[in-house]
Enzyme design. Sequence first.
Site, short mmCIF file in Angstrom:
data_model
loop_
_atom_site.label_atom_id
_atom_site.label_comp_id
_atom_site.label_asym_id
_atom_site.label_seq_id
_atom_site.Cartn_x
_atom_site.Cartn_y
_atom_site.Cartn_z
N SER A 87 1.36 9.30 1.41
CA SER A 87 1.99 8.02 1.71
C SER A 87 2.36 7.94 3.20
CB SER A 87 3.20 7.80 0.80
OG SER A 87 3.73 6.50 0.93
N HIS A 193 2.06 0.89 -2.26
CA HIS A 193 0.70 1.19 -2.71
C HIS A 193 0.26 0.33 -3.89
CE1 HIS A 193 1.42 4.39 0.06
NE2 HIS A 193 2.34 4.93 -0.73
#
Length: 309
Positions: A87, A193
């Site tokens: 991430s 996401h």
Amino acid sequence: MSLALLFPGQGAQHAAMLPWLWAQPAAAPALQSLSAVLGSGWQARLADADWLHANAVAQPLLTGLCLAAWRVLAPQLPAPVAVAGYSVGELAAFAAAGVFDDAAAVPLAAARAQAMDAAAAGRPAGLLAVQGPQANARVMALAQPGSDLAIAIRISPERVIVGGPLAALEAGAADWSAAGLRCSRLPIGVASHTPAMAPAAAAFAAQLAHAQLRHARVPVVCNFTGAAGRTPAVLAPALSGQIASTVRWDDCMDTLAERQPRCVLEVGPGAALAAMWRERHPGIPARSIDEFSGVEGVVRWVEGVGGVN
């Protein structure tokens, strides 16, 4: 010997992280860059959980701390054969690979967090970890177009992270828990996401268009594709695209493993990525630097498992 690096993402930060780091001279530039973004008293606020886990704090904080730690360790360790970040950890991975300077990484992390907060404004959302037999397959149906929920991060067939509005996450958690799966909310207040972050991905892509990205010195394995890249033409869209797309962390680990590192080092606070790695690739040793009391222990471990005399 060969070494692969993992850089952790949001949620890894904690009040007692990396106590040996603060006094290291090589860490000073990255730590100073945090003061420019978070304010001069940021270290005194680490025990404030609400502050620590806010997007605007967590993303630049992790980026700066990970890079500070790597700059301390890098002169004493072999150059990595490849790097990957989980991430927001991709920003530290990109900087460690030389795609942009450390001085650019922390402001980019702050811009990423700001774009994500703007995309989420007025829409309470978050992330939910789901674990158990065939967890990935059992929640995949929720990732269809038009669904309120989406697969945010793929970790393994038994572990997946789902993102979406809080009400939908709560309903999903109730159903999956009743079916025998283990569910836990993550301390993240946006649906990272997932397609809900498309405006943030576009805004961050615009930021990257003005950044000076260089050819990576070592391959960077990207969340967006699960594949390794080195050129700005490949890396820039992957770095922005992952904000609104599923992180293919399972593929990232496999791509790193294909390069046959002798060991894997998680560079940053927490040890979740090292644990994920050991579960998926138990034949390749992995540890986090947060498990050691100082630099010397990290170096001794890498030398020991890597066969360095």
